[in-house]
Scaffold this active site. Structure first.
Site, PDB file in Angstrom:
ATOM      1  N   TRP A  77      -3.461-151.317 -25.061  1.00  0.00           N
ATOM      2  CA  TRP A  77      -2.629-151.159 -23.856  1.00  0.00           C
ATOM      3  C   TRP A  77      -1.223-151.673 -24.085  1.00  0.00           C
ATOM      4  O   TRP A  77      -0.267-151.128 -23.551  1.00  0.00           O
ATOM      5  CB  TRP A  77      -3.308-151.782 -22.634  1.00  0.00           C
ATOM      6  CG  TRP A  77      -4.513-150.976 -22.257  1.00  0.00           C
ATOM      7  CD1 TRP A  77      -5.819-151.356 -22.333  1.00  0.00           C
ATOM      8  CD2 TRP A  77      -4.531-149.603 -21.815  1.00  0.00           C
ATOM      9  NE1 TRP A  77      -6.646-150.317 -21.958  1.00  0.00           N
ATOM     10  CE2 TRP A  77      -5.880-149.240 -21.636  1.00  0.00           C
ATOM     11  CE3 TRP A  77      -3.539-148.647 -21.552  1.00  0.00           C
ATOM     12  CZ2 TRP A  77      -6.269-147.958 -21.205  1.00  0.00           C
ATOM     13  CZ3 TRP A  77      -3.920-147.377 -21.120  1.00  0.00           C
ATOM     14  CH2 TRP A  77      -5.268-147.053 -20.957  1.00  0.00           C
ATOM     15  N   ASP A  98       1.306-156.925 -17.619  1.00  0.00           N
ATOM     16  CA  ASP A  98       0.356-155.903 -17.187  1.00  0.00           C
ATOM     17  C   ASP A  98      -0.962-156.630 -16.963  1.00  0.00           C
ATOM     18  O   ASP A  98      -1.625-157.054 -17.905  1.00  0.00           O
ATOM     19  CB  ASP A  98       0.213-154.841 -18.289  1.00  0.00           C
ATOM     20  CG  ASP A  98      -0.891-153.816 -17.985  1.00  0.00           C
ATOM     21  OD1 ASP A  98      -1.562-153.935 -16.927  1.00  0.00           O
ATOM     22  OD2 ASP A  98      -1.088-152.902 -18.814  1.00  0.00           O
ATOM     23  N   LYS A 106      -9.969-151.751 -11.161  1.00  0.00           N
ATOM     24  CA  LYS A 106     -10.908-152.700 -11.768  1.00  0.00           C
ATOM     25  C   LYS A 106     -11.318-153.754 -10.743  1.00  0.00           C
ATOM     26  O   LYS A 106     -12.457-153.777 -10.305  1.00  0.00           O
ATOM     27  CB  LYS A 106     -10.301-153.359 -13.013  1.00  0.00           C
ATOM     28  CG  LYS A 106     -10.148-152.392 -14.192  1.00  0.00           C
ATOM     29  CD  LYS A 106      -8.721-152.027 -14.381  1.00  0.00           C
ATOM     30  CE  LYS A 106      -8.361-151.356 -15.689  1.00  0.00           C
ATOM     31  NZ  LYS A 106      -9.178-150.295 -16.197  1.00  0.00           N
TER      32      LYS A 106
END
Ligand code: PMP
Length: 360
Positions: free
Chosen positions: A102, A172, A196
């Protein structure tokens, strides 16, 4: 009705009580005669829902008043571009820490808008650790330092907040937000997709210190300009109303678990159970360095990868789904976000022991 133990990395399991409340309110939200999906985003009902969700999240995160909370769209992938567009503030470059898939995505996207300096990387150790802070080559002139707090695929997580001086720290937090308390004041900007620990995909959370906004690049789309969204209470465009409503229910659920401190205790207990089982086994193993192991995403390997399919099939038969690891890492991955009950992890560990006894 049977509910499975869903170990998906996202979109992920939601608390059952939240889903039940949403079902109860589906046709008629609190006597309004409407579903939340059918409400005008500027009507008093939805404005109330959004304000309550905002207030709850501010309370959970103990957010100081000089931070703006925005509900945006586009997900974390869009933020990878929106962040440099908004945060360069007349500077040309930004520092990025590369800890896995990511962060690589963030870096590649930011390169379209900014001079990216990869100040540290754990590529050489196959992304099984967070690069030690004293190895980072930070540029004091950088517009910001970007980290990915928790690498959802590799399963490495920061268990410290890096000190970066006066340069704003940008994180992030897609897969770790609301999993434990966080000191918001250490960050200039926090962003994350919802799917999530927050709610359904479609709403993106942005928390930004107010002195950092208002200098977006001219090419920035209005809907992605933090200042414009802040000035319009995240309603410059139609927000993802239903996702915000569910997020509000999830925030309430977290509060009822004892807030983020209570959630952390549960999450640590779940993660310990699973990592202890991996470490005690000759058959299963965790590829990640102990100090940097994620509380949310636990990749693990079987000693003999030719048994992977049999392991997954047996798990499915026992109502445990989505355990296949990401193709980049291989093996298995158990995502154990807030809504995964300890019973799910207990069932997984019991099955792992059974499988090892049969095949080990
Ligand atoms: N960052 C992290 C840490 C993620 O886990 C994900 C999604 N799994 C993303 C970014 C991308 O999010 P989205 O697909 O919602 O844009």
């Amino acid at each position: 009705m049977t509910r499975v133990f869903n170990f998906s990395a996202g979109p992920a399991a939601l608390p059952e009580s939240v889903l039940r409340q949403a079902a109860d309110e589906m046709l008629d939200w609190q006597g309004s005669g409407m579903s939340v999906m059918e409400m005008s985003h500027r009507g008093k009902e939805f404005m109330g829902i959004a304000a309550e969700a905002q207030a709850l999240l501010r309370e959970l995160l103990a957010m100081p008043s000089n931070y703006k909370l925005l509900f945006m769209q586009g997900g974390a992938i869009a933020e990878n571009a929106i962040v440099p567009m908004n945060m360069l503030r007349g500077r040309s470059g930004a520092d990025y820490i590369d800890t896995g898939e990511w962060s690589k995505r963030s870096i590649a996207e930011a390169r379209r808008y900014a001079q990216v300096n990869v100040a540290a990387s754990s590529a050489a150790s196959h992304y099984t650790q967070i690069p030690p802070r004293d190895s980072w080559q930070l540029d004091p002139q950088a517009a910001y330092v970007h980290i990915c707090s928790n690498e959802t695929i590799g399963g490495v997580e920061y268990h410290f907040t890096p000190e970066v001086g006066d340069v704003p720290l940008v994180a992030d937090m897609s897969s770790s937000i609301l999993s434990r308390p966080v000191d918001v004041t250490k960050y200039g900007l926090i962003y994350g997709g919802a799917q999530k620990n927050i709610g359904p995909a479609g709403v993106t959370l942005v928390i930004v210190r107010d002195d950092l906004i208002g200098q977006a690049l001219p090419i920035t789309p209005s809907a992605f300009d933090y200042k414009l969204q802040a000035d319009n209470d995240s309603m410059l465009n139609t927000p993802p109303t239903y996702a915000i409503y569910i997020a509000g229910l999830v925030f309430n659920w977290i509060k009822a678990q004892g807030g983020l401190a209570g959630i952390e205790v549960r999450n640590r207990a779940k993660a310990k159970l699973l990592y202890d089982a991996l470490d005690a086994s000759e058959f299963f193993s965790s590829p990640v360095q102990r100090a940097d192991r994620s509380l949310m995403n636990v990749p693990f390997k079987l000693k003999d990868a030719s048994l992977d399919a049999a392991f997954l099939k047996g798990a499915q038969e026992r109502s445990m789904i989505q355990l296949k690891g990401h193709r980049v890492v291989g093996g298995m991955r158990a995502s154990i976000y807030n809504a995964m009950p300890i019973e799910g992890v207990q069932a997984l560990v019991a099955y792992m022991k059974e499988f090892e006894a049969a095949h080990g």
